[in-house]
Design a protein around this motif. Sequence first.
Motif, short mmCIF file in Angstrom:
data_model
loop_
_atom_site.label_atom_id
_atom_site.label_comp_id
_atom_site.label_asym_id
_atom_site.label_seq_id
_atom_site.Cartn_x
_atom_site.Cartn_y
_atom_site.Cartn_z
N THR A 261 0.81 -1.23 0.00
CA THR A 261 0.00 0.00 0.00
C THR A 261 0.83 1.27 0.00
O THR A 261 0.32 2.35 -0.18
N LYS A 262 2.13 1.11 0.20
CA LYS A 262 3.05 2.26 0.22
C LYS A 262 2.59 3.34 1.20
O LYS A 262 2.39 4.48 0.84
N ASN A 263 2.38 2.92 2.43
CA ASN A 263 2.09 3.88 3.49
C ASN A 263 3.25 3.81 4.48
O ASN A 263 3.13 3.24 5.55
N TRP A 264 4.37 4.40 4.07
CA TRP A 264 5.58 4.32 4.90
C TRP A 264 5.37 4.85 6.31
O TRP A 264 5.78 4.21 7.26
N PRO A 265 4.76 6.03 6.47
CA PRO A 265 4.65 6.56 7.84
C PRO A 265 3.92 5.62 8.79
O PRO A 265 4.36 5.40 9.91
N PHE A 266 2.81 5.02 8.32
CA PHE A 266 2.08 4.10 9.20
C PHE A 266 2.91 2.86 9.49
O PHE A 266 3.00 2.38 10.63
N GLY A 267 3.56 2.31 8.43
CA GLY A 267 4.44 1.15 8.63
C GLY A 267 5.54 1.48 9.62
O GLY A 267 5.88 0.66 10.49
#
Lengths: 297, 281
Positions: A261-267
Amino acid sequence: MSENNAMTLAPKKSFLKRNLPVVSTAGPISIWMIIFVMLPLLYILFISFMSRDVYGNIEYTFTTDNYKEMIQPLYLKVIWKSLKLAFLTTVICLVVGYPLAYYIASKPSKLAAKLLMLVMIPYWTSSLVRLFSINQLGMPNGFLNLLLLKLGIVSEPVDFLFSDGIVIMGLLTAMLPFSVLPLYSSIEKLDKSLLEASKDLGANPAKTFIKVTIPLTMPGIVGCVLLVFIPSLGMYYVPEMLGGGKVMLIGTLIKNQFLMTKNWPFGASLAILLILITLAMMWIYTRVGKLDELEVG
Amino acid sequence: MAGEKRLSKRLRKKRLWGRVSNVYAFLVYLFIYVPIIVMVIYSFNDQKNNYYWNGFTTEWYEKLFTNSDLVGYLGISLIVAVAATIISVIIGTIGALGLVRFEFKLKSVISNSLYIPIVVPEVVLGISLLMLFEIANFPLGMTTMILSHATFCIPFVVIIMRGRIAGMDLSIEEASMDLGANRLITFFRVTLPLLIPGIMSGAFMSFTLSIDDVIISNFVAGPYATTLPVKILSMVKTGLSPEVNALTTLMVLVLLVGILINNAVQALLKKRALTNIKSYF
């Protein structure tokens, strides 16, 4: 001009020369650890407080939304389940591994070395293939069901896959060697005369075990917890291979934020959660044992 | 009479206890080894989906070498593992020397940072390395794989080597320096040979960690550096081909031979070291 240059270079050179042994030995490893371990981890911390635009690019504005997102019931459930499965795996590893480590430690050292080697050999084979074997054994038309049907224990094939149980099984096969090693090294160091003293003083074996053996082997026990619990949290391929994507754990969740999903900040914020759990466990470990003595292999 | 009886009762109890613990150990070992035994059996099973035993075949072994790209992925795994092992042994050994022998400002920070790759879940290390390479605009591939693998191997090498170095007799090196050798010559002719057994176990550890790594590799592999475990993971959804069982069975075999050779070499080195020392007297 050239004189000026020499002036500025001179003290630098003498510093290098004075410290040549230190710089040449500790230098490379320090640079390596800073570039490949410390800076990236600091970056994770930094990014976990950033937001992102609709395309998944990071926007450098401060926010705590990523941490708030974790409290959503959907994610809380994943975190809770991960902790639960890792905890169960650790407890089973302790209960199964402790007697085995004790057994190995009671043998003469040459035999003990061979028995320990025997524990480690499977770890050196591809863990994926071992998991796949379990996967194939557990299928509705797999060998385990065939056996159960033949023996008349079940009347219909059971689907062992996609359940928490088989995920724990998989985690166990992956983690058991790591629990035996630290347990063995602390049981081996145990002063046997203390056990005799306890017996002479009238304690029965059970009491001796609880009051003497367990406290004295605490470093091994906590070491085992450290080496089993934490990796179990992040092993995303185990639930993927055995849970068929139906058992979602925090490792998979983190992986998906980066590869899907390319949600780096959440990851990154989930990774920070894992790091915090790790730090807490390590702090507990330093209460009972030294990190230097942690048996890693 | 009564005493004898009690003694035999105790003996019997002890024997029973021994038997129970043997059975227990056997069962645990069985649990550990079942997946491997199953894998070996399946590698000879004449049935593609491995639901049941359908007769003996060596078809998968033949296919493995004639008609499969698995060997190629194993090749990439080997290149990455060898390169990462060489890097981590060099940096780890020299670094361990520096960390044991010298005091410097960041020493405690560096020593403690070594535990990060060991204890932090691999998935965290994987994403942190992925982000590092993306930010540095470094294309994912063989190089990033080797750098990443070295990163999680180095700490293990340092910890193994640190123990060996701390237990080393400093007077031998001092003797070498007194006899006129400089630091570099002393390192190569005295320190290094003494550390060979430790270096070998560090290398062995690094190699096995690297060759089996899935989690970190999966992040930093990129399209052109797919190692065998990464490939196997990607095959899982469609079902593994039986050649995988054949290939890993062969790998276990190689590993066992490797362990035996390693043990023999270690024993030989020990023996040689002993006779070397004896020859001085």
